[in-house]
Design an enzyme around this catalytic site. Structure first.
Site, mmCIF file in Angstrom:
data_model
loop_
_atom_site.group_PDB
_atom_site.id
_atom_site.type_symbol
_atom_site.label_atom_id
_atom_site.label_comp_id
_atom_site.label_asym_id
_atom_site.label_seq_id
_atom_site.Cartn_x
_atom_site.Cartn_y
_atom_site.Cartn_z
ATOM 1 N N LYS A 145 19.834 -43.169 49.140
ATOM 2 C CA LYS A 145 20.883 -42.670 48.235
ATOM 3 C C LYS A 145 20.655 -41.191 47.971
ATOM 4 C CE LYS A 145 22.962 -43.902 43.745
ATOM 5 N NZ LYS A 145 22.828 -44.766 42.561
ATOM 6 N N SER A 147 26.917 -47.124 41.265
ATOM 7 C CA SER A 147 27.026 -45.836 41.906
ATOM 8 C C SER A 147 26.393 -45.805 43.310
ATOM 9 C CB SER A 147 26.379 -44.757 41.046
ATOM 10 O OG SER A 147 25.038 -45.042 40.815
ATOM 11 N N SER A 182 23.809 -50.141 39.063
ATOM 12 C CA SER A 182 24.236 -49.408 40.248
ATOM 13 C C SER A 182 23.672 -49.871 41.575
ATOM 14 C CB SER A 182 23.916 -47.919 40.079
ATOM 15 O OG SER A 182 24.720 -47.402 39.040
#
Lengths: 548, 148
Positions: A127, A202, A226
């Site tokens: 990420k 996210s 997330s």
């Protein structure tokens, strides 16, 4: 025949003049040995991505060690699939240029009979809020466009030490603020199951990348859900470890008391292997725990060795607040089916009440807004990031931040600034911290009477793009299932458990399994057995099904 | 009232069925209408400590404090949304939290600090290379005006 490096373990880990001590090397070799032991259990699979394989990582390892396949072949296979699906999915913000050369290096090591790291040849996505020294790390924000960190996050360093190939940086909601990945400053990622739907957020890019088999596994971060919510939306396994289990050094801080680095895999076994690789105390993170990291991967039994009631005696609590009004009926029936399945496996399943459940949501958003307003004050355009010229310092700050931050980030900073203003601390931040105490106590109490708790990971399947974008509270409401776990700092695992009948191929539904602090081993055990015994469900999106 | 009752039940341990009803109301309000609590509970229910001292958010002033230069359009767009969310936050104030300690974070181990011993970071060149306006050896910034 051992190479010089294998004979002198210190040599293995020297990099750029920094020496690693033998203790760390021992842990790495320990993990390596535990993985070797596990490999001998799991059945050999013919194809690289056989849907019945319980571990893609182990399948790769076996084919490399047996010389059946080369690392370059495996890497090329993934890269081809990545490139062909990226135009529809857009999960990556940056793709490494070094994938093939790293794969070649692994093949050379194999030829020389050198020791292979436990994740050698495994392509992993990271990420974009986790720092990688050789690739840009933007946190999903324009304010860090082109920013290259000067160090690897500890979790990334550990992956590299295990031989993993970091394939690229994945898309995300800006600084972790969002639940759909639509708040990315760069692009919108699509759900591999349905291009008109969001992958969740996210960590939407990381979830989509694993779902579409663009990489084997990926890292995400979980502050309010997330990792777990996108895992549910994309039909992959998502693990949120206990706060302190994985070092946060190198993770761009959103809410420091809630953030954790988590992992995605196409199976529970892969998530377990990944967590084992990245977990452990780090002297650069004072909140990281000194507890031993259990050999998560070696504790998972292969399916054919499971007896008829493999989870006999396990007490499962279904959180009743999560199956009431406001939850999609397809999700409710899916979770109820999962509960029955667990009963068939020998669990005792009963309903439990968690009284403070719904208060967790406003408490979470207060804490997150406040902490992020402080954490994001470092993005001022002076020492790194995009700078806008100005005559005077305050204007420079104002312009850089106005230009670089998206709307959601700006709003949350403003809300946090408000709630932390002099005289308002008691009314908001302190209140929220007190609610956190209540949530912690309630969940802890439930987890002494039960081994694990279960709930949906989200109140609905993946939203349509744009559906929640202009209504922040509607967006926040979707996090109700996940935030309490972050407030309590406990671990939770999401396992795909069914489908909702939405759209042409349906949309995946995820079961959230919650455990007591540092009890990831139990979560993996339950999740693994559940996954291996789940009939009639295959979680490979049609987009990639023909290749896999 | 629903919130206050639920809170009392939580703290005082009143019977499960009443708690269940309160909680179901709470939850269904939340899920169906996230603004539920803010709309249902009039401001006069605020407890004494939080009443009149809390002014609604002044977005331009907050933006200045947070050093974000908002456009007038942004102020217009954000103000109602921020107001709604802050209102929604306010529901926590109606809960009786008198004897509850604030939790800084999850149960954490204490004394995990490393020795206070300075080490030199091994990639200083990269740190300096990331600075947008660098004139060796200075990081260059515009002048600072003192606003009174």
């Amino acid at each position: 025949m051992l190479s010089a490096a294998a004979q002198n373990p210190r040599l293995l880990l020297q990099r750029g003049g920094r020496k690693f001590n033998l203790q760390k090397c021992r842990r790495r070799r320990h993990f390596h040995h535990s993985l070797q032991a596990v490999s001998s259990f799991f059945p050999q699979s013919e194809t690289i991505s056989s849907p019945s394989s319980s571990s893609e990582i182990l399948t790769i390892r076996k084919s490399l060690l047996s010389r059946e396949r080369k690392a370059v072949e495996i890497a090329q296979n993934y890269l081809n699939r990545l490139r062909s699906t990226e135009p529809q999915i857009r999960s990556f913000l940056h793709i490494s240029q070094n994938v093939m050369s790293e794969a070649e290096q692994i093949d050379r090591k194999i030829e020389r009979n050198e020791e292979l790291g436990p994740l050698a040849g495994v392509l992993i996505g990271v990420k974009d809020n986790i720092c990688t020294v050789d690739m840009p790390s933007t946190g999903g924000s324009r304010i860090l466009e082109n920013y290259r960190p000067t160090f690897d996050a500890t979790a990334v360093r550990k992956l590299r030490e295990c031989g993993a190939i970091i394939v690229g940086k994945t898309n995300m909601d800006e600084f972790g603020m969002g639940s759909t990945t639509e708040n990315s400053g760069f692009q919108v990622t699509a759900n591999p199951w349905n291009a008109e739907r969001v992958p969740g957020g996210s960590s939407g890019g990381s979830a989509a990348a694993v779902s579409a088999r663009q990489c084997v596994a990926s890292l995400g971060s979980d502050t309010g859900g997330s990792v777990r919510q996108p895992a549910a939306f994309c039909g992959v396994v998502g693990m949120k470890p206990t706060y302190g289990r994985v070092s946060r050094y190198g993770l761009m801080a959103y809410a420091s008391s809630l953030d954790v680095i988590g992992c995605f895999g196409s199976s529970v076994a892969d998530a377990a292997i990944l967590l084992e690789a990245i977990a452990g105390h780090d002297r650069f993170d004072a909140t990281s725990s000194k507890r031993e990291v259990p050999e998560f991967s070696s504790q998972l039994e292969p399916a054919e060795f499971l007896d008829s009631k493999p989870l006999k005696g396990l007490r499962v609590g279904v959180i009743s607040e999560t199956l009431g009004d406001g939850v999609d009926s397809g999700i409710v029936s899916s979770i109820q089916a999962a509960a029955s399945h667990l009963e068939e496996l020998g669990c005792t399943v009963k309903e439990v009440n968690v009284p403070s459940f719904s208060l967790g949501l406003p408490a979470y958003y207060i804490l997150a807004s406040c902490e992020s307003s402080s954490n994001l004050s470092r993005y001022d355009g002076i020492r790194y990031g995009n700078q806008i010229a100005a005559e005077e310092l305050s204007s420079l700050y104002g312009a850089c931040r106005a230009n670089g931050f998206g709307s959601e980030v700006k709003m949350r900073i403003l809300m946090g600034t408000y709630a932390l203003s002099a005289g308002y601390y008691d009314a908001y931040y302190k209140c929220a911290q007190q609610v956190r105490t209540l949530v912690q106590k309630n969940l802890k109490a439930s987890l002494t009477e039960n081994d694990v708790l279960i709930s949906p990971a989200a109140p609905s399947p993946a939203y349509r793009m744009g559906e929640k974008k202009n209504d922040p509270l509607a967006m926040y409401a979707g996090d109700i299932m996940t935030v309490n776990v972050n407030l309590a700092g406990i671990p939770a695992l999401v396992v795909p458990c069914g489908f909702s009948e939405v759209g042409p191929s349906g949309l995946p539904i995820g079961l959230q399994i919650i455990g007591a602090a540092f009890d990831e081993a139990k979560l993996f055990k339950v999740g693994h057995v559940f996954e291996r015994t789940l009939q009639r469900c295959r979680f490979v999106p049609p987009l990639v099904d023909k290749d896999v | 009232m629903a919130v206050a009752n639920a809170a009392l039940a939580m703290v005082g341990g009143i019977g499960v069925t009443m708690l269940q009803r309160q909680r179901n109301q709470l939850y269904s309000f939340m899920a169906k209408n996230p603004l539920g609590h803010a709309l249902v509970r009039p401001r006069r229910d605020f407890s004494a400590r939080s009443s009149s001292s809390l002014l609604p958010p002044d977005v331009p002033r907050l933006a200045e404090t947070a050093r974000i230069a908002l456009t007038p359009d942004e102020v217009e767009e954000f103000a109602p949304k921020i107001g709604q969310i802050i209102d929604w936050f306010g529901q926590l104030q109606a809960i009786d939290l008198q004897n509850v300690d604030p939790a800084l974070r999850a149960d954490a181990e204490s004394n995990n600090l490393r020795e206070d011993f300075p080490e030199t970071f091994d990639n200083r060149e990269a740190l300096l290379a990331a600075v947008p306006t660098y004139e060796k050896p200075y990081i260059k910034v515009p002048k600072v005006l003192n606003k009174d």
